[in-house]
Motif scaffolding. Sequence first.
Motif, PDB file in Angstrom:
ATOM      1  N   GLU A   1      -9.376   3.631  -0.044  1.00  0.00           N
ATOM      2  CA  GLU A   1      -8.347   2.855  -0.721  1.00  0.00           C
ATOM      3  C   GLU A   1      -8.818   2.433  -2.106  1.00  0.00           C
ATOM      4  O   GLU A   1      -9.956   2.028  -2.290  1.00  0.00           O
TER       5      GLU A   1
ATOM      6  N   THR B   1       0.834  -1.189   0.000  1.00  0.00           N
ATOM      7  CA  THR B   1       0.000   0.000   0.000  1.00  0.00           C
ATOM      8  C   THR B   1       0.873   1.245   0.000  1.00  0.00           C
ATOM      9  O   THR B   1       1.832   1.326   0.749  1.00  0.00           O
TER      10      THR B   1
ATOM     11  N   ARG C   1      -7.661  -0.004  -5.554  1.00  0.00           N
ATOM     12  CA  ARG C   1      -6.803  -1.056  -6.111  1.00  0.00           C
ATOM     13  C   ARG C   1      -6.594  -0.681  -7.567  1.00  0.00           C
ATOM     14  O   ARG C   1      -7.561  -0.502  -8.312  1.00  0.00           O
TER      15      ARG C   1
ATOM     16  N   GLN D   1      -2.796  -4.726  -9.114  1.00  0.00           N
ATOM     17  CA  GLN D   1      -3.804  -4.335  -8.127  1.00  0.00           C
ATOM     18  C   GLN D   1      -3.172  -3.812  -6.830  1.00  0.00           C
ATOM     19  O   GLN D   1      -3.592  -4.136  -5.729  1.00  0.00           O
ATOM     20  N   HIS D   2      -2.145  -2.963  -6.990  1.00  0.00           N
ATOM     21  CA  HIS D   2      -1.528  -2.325  -5.828  1.00  0.00           C
ATOM     22  C   HIS D   2      -2.552  -1.418  -5.156  1.00  0.00           C
ATOM     23  O   HIS D   2      -3.504  -0.959  -5.785  1.00  0.00           O
ATOM     24  N   GLU D   3      -2.335  -1.152  -3.891  1.00  0.00           N
ATOM     25  CA  GLU D   3      -3.267  -0.337  -3.122  1.00  0.00           C
ATOM     26  C   GLU D   3      -2.737   1.085  -2.983  1.00  0.00           C
ATOM     27  O   GLU D   3      -1.581   1.291  -2.626  1.00  0.00           O
TER      28      GLU D   3
END
Length: 137
Positions: free
Chosen positions: A45, A7, A47, A52-54
């Motif tokens: 948050e 994240t 994605r 699909q990084h946060e």
Amino acid sequence: MLRGLTTVNYWADDVAAAAKWYAELLGVEPYFNRPGPDGRPAYIEFRIGDYQHELGIVDSRYSPSGPAAGPAGVIMYWHVDDLTAALDRLRSMGAKDHEAPTERGPGFVTASVVDPFGNILGIMYNAHYLEVLGSRP
């Protein structure tokens, strides 16, 4: 020891406004929203991207050392396929130049802007990123 990016958090005094700005930039709505005690969003948050990084937006009230007087800290670069087009889009949405496009070597060009909430947003055309992405099954 470091296994991968989980994240990236940015800070904002107005999380709802930041959520709206980033939703427009990214083309997706946040998938997670945690309200604060006053009912306003305290953390949202997204994605995003191939992995699909946060990307989290945190209310500045919860900053561990208080908000910085200006843009500061680590610059995290997000891969973009067209750096010039990405930079133009960010500018058109109110982001201000932080670092002009800089060639770092063949196949590597970086730039960064300051978003309307005071965070540094780095973008990069990165040949290694494309190699890794291409090697995935």
